[in-house]
Design a protein around this motif. Structure first.
Motif, PDB file in Angstrom:
ATOM      1  N   ALA A  40       0.867  -1.272  -0.088  1.00  0.00           N
ATOM      2  CA  ALA A  40       0.209  -0.136   0.043  1.00  0.00           C
ATOM      3  C   ALA A  40       0.809   1.205  -0.113  1.00  0.00           C
ATOM      4  N   TYR A  42       3.744   1.509  -1.517  1.00  0.00           N
ATOM      5  CA  TYR A  42       4.397   1.598  -2.646  1.00  0.00           C
ATOM      6  C   TYR A  42       3.180   2.158  -3.598  1.00  0.00           C
ATOM      7  N   ARG A  43       2.051   1.713  -3.465  1.00  0.00           N
ATOM      8  CA  ARG A  43       0.920   2.317  -4.259  1.00  0.00           C
ATOM      9  C   ARG A  43       0.652   3.793  -3.927  1.00  0.00           C
ATOM     10  N   ARG A  99      -5.905   0.815  -5.157  1.00  0.00           N
ATOM     11  CA  ARG A  99      -6.286  -0.579  -5.469  1.00  0.00           C
ATOM     12  C   ARG A  99      -6.599  -0.697  -6.994  1.00  0.00           C
ATOM     13  N   VAL A 107       2.799   0.682 -10.401  1.00  0.00           N
ATOM     14  CA  VAL A 107       3.608   0.577  -9.185  1.00  0.00           C
ATOM     15  C   VAL A 107       4.948  -0.367  -9.084  1.00  0.00           C
ATOM     16  N   SER A 108       4.874  -1.260  -9.742  1.00  0.00           N
ATOM     17  CA  SER A 108       6.235  -2.323  -9.853  1.00  0.00           C
ATOM     18  C   SER A 108       7.293  -1.440 -10.422  1.00  0.00           C
ATOM     19  N   SER A 111       8.428   0.965  -7.762  1.00  0.00           N
ATOM     20  CA  SER A 111       9.054   0.309  -6.489  1.00  0.00           C
ATOM     21  C   SER A 111      10.655  -0.384  -6.829  1.00  0.00           C
ATOM     22  N   ARG A 117      12.564   3.099  -2.502  1.00  0.00           N
ATOM     23  CA  ARG A 117      12.599   2.108  -1.623  1.00  0.00           C
ATOM     24  C   ARG A 117      13.095   2.375  -0.158  1.00  0.00           C
ATOM     25  N   ASP A 192       9.239  -7.851 -10.275  1.00  0.00           N
ATOM     26  CA  ASP A 192       9.352  -8.004  -8.759  1.00  0.00           C
ATOM     27  C   ASP A 192      10.760  -8.893  -8.605  1.00  0.00           C
TER      28      ASP A 192
HETATM   29  O1   DC Z   1       1.505  -6.076  -2.487  1.00  0.00           O
HETATM   30  P1   DC Z   1       0.776  -5.277  -3.570  1.00  0.00           P
HETATM   31  O2   DC Z   1       0.499  -6.068  -4.709  1.00  0.00           O
HETATM   32  O3   DC Z   1      -0.150  -4.383  -3.280  1.00  0.00           O
HETATM   33  O4   DC Z   1       2.182  -4.445  -3.915  1.00  0.00           O
HETATM   34  C1   DC Z   1       2.086  -3.532  -5.023  1.00  0.00           C
HETATM   35  C2   DC Z   1       3.665  -3.435  -5.792  1.00  0.00           C
HETATM   36  O5   DC Z   1       4.548  -2.796  -4.867  1.00  0.00           O
HETATM   37  C3   DC Z   1       4.086  -4.842  -5.918  1.00  0.00           C
HETATM   38  O6   DC Z   1       3.916  -5.037  -7.600  1.00  0.00           O
HETATM   39  C4   DC Z   1       5.751  -4.477  -5.819  1.00  0.00           C
HETATM   40  C5   DC Z   1       5.691  -3.433  -5.024  1.00  0.00           C
HETATM   41  N1   DC Z   1       6.281  -4.071  -3.472  1.00  0.00           N
HETATM   42  C6   DC Z   1       7.501  -4.027  -3.352  1.00  0.00           C
HETATM   43  O7   DC Z   1       8.453  -3.649  -4.269  1.00  0.00           O
HETATM   44  N2   DC Z   1       7.978  -4.024  -2.035  1.00  0.00           N
HETATM   45  C7   DC Z   1       7.214  -4.524  -0.922  1.00  0.00           C
HETATM   46  N3   DC Z   1       7.743  -4.702   0.279  1.00  0.00           N
HETATM   47  C8   DC Z   1       5.771  -4.221  -1.156  1.00  0.00           C
HETATM   48  C9   DC Z   1       5.448  -4.113  -2.534  1.00  0.00           C
END
Ligand code: DC
Length: 231
Positions: A40, A42-43, A99, A107-108, A111, A117, A192
């Protein structure tokens, strides 16, 4: 419940849409722990970037986003009716908006940015400091909380994950096809696991949970059994 028991730090990592947050929320509720949804966070950063014109056709203005990080405040507050934690971006409840499919599609990429990060990891460590937390994400057991008391690595077959996500989005009234969801899941898995910064991988001391054929209750019982051995 015996309140003298040790307050654990529980890390749950795994692929997209394999039910991490469902089980993490259930676990936090039963144990009376705090649930922290790092996805959430990162979103929320992604939503901020989208709203402020920093993402165009999937291209991110990284420099602008990095320079804006100090203006992005992310907090969680409990909804008194549902008792669920909801995500706030600079004081605004963005739980629903983060969402959305367009946020999921960006989002990826957001991130993968090292500075994003670092900023969020420091916040996440602060949130977990006092123990009694269940934190879910991709790098919790490997990077954020390498000393967690219990590490779970969750997985499920991609078609099972797509079906679950489809039902979830349909129930929320989003008009998406299963094919689109499958593509999004596969693309997020790819990004990811292959990104340079803190890729998704199983920590050496993590225990694998493949929940393809398990109900939420079976998963909860399975994890609670492990938790009770640690306390
Ligand atoms: O858990 P989620 O699908 O809501 O996460 C969204 C994106 O955030 C996911 O595609 C990768 C990134 N993410 C990340 O890189 N590191 C995390 N600890 C949590 C999520």
């Amino acid at each position: 419940m015996n309140t003298d028991r040790k307050k654990l730090v529980i890390a749950i990592d795994g692929y997209s849409s394999c039910g991490k947050s469902t089980i993490a929320k259930d676990l936090a509720r039963v144990l009376n722990y705090i649930y922290i949804d790092t996805g959430a966070m990162y979103r929320a950063v992604t939503l901020y970037a989208m709203r402020n014109g920093m993402i165009k056709d999937g291209e991110i203005d990284k420099e602008k986003l990095i320079n804006s990080l100090n203006k992005i405040k992310i907090t969680f507050r409990q909804n008194p009716e549902t008792k669920q934690n909801e995500t706030y971006l600079n004081g605004e409840n963005v739980e629903k908006e983060i969402r959305r499919m367009d946020v999921s599609n960006n989002v990826s990429r957001v991130s993968t940015i090292k500075e994003v990060r670092e900023y969020l990891v420091q916040l996440q460590r602060e949130m977990a400091k006092k123990g009694g937390v269940v934190m879910d994400g991709r790098d919790i057991g490997t990077v954020v909380l390498p000393d967690a008391d219990l590490k779970i690595f969750m997985t499920a077959r991609p078609e099972v994950r797509a079906e679950r996500r489809y039902k979830e989005l349909k129930a929320k009234g989003e008009n998406v096809s299963k094919e689109e969801i499958m593509r999004n899941i596969q693309e997020r898995d790819r990004m990811d696991t292959t990104r340079k910064e803190s890729p998704l991988r199983q920590a050496e001391d993590a225990i694998v949970l493949d929940n393809s054929d398990m109900t939420p209750q079976q998963q909860l019982d399975w994890i609670l059994n492990l938790v009770n051995k640690k306390r």
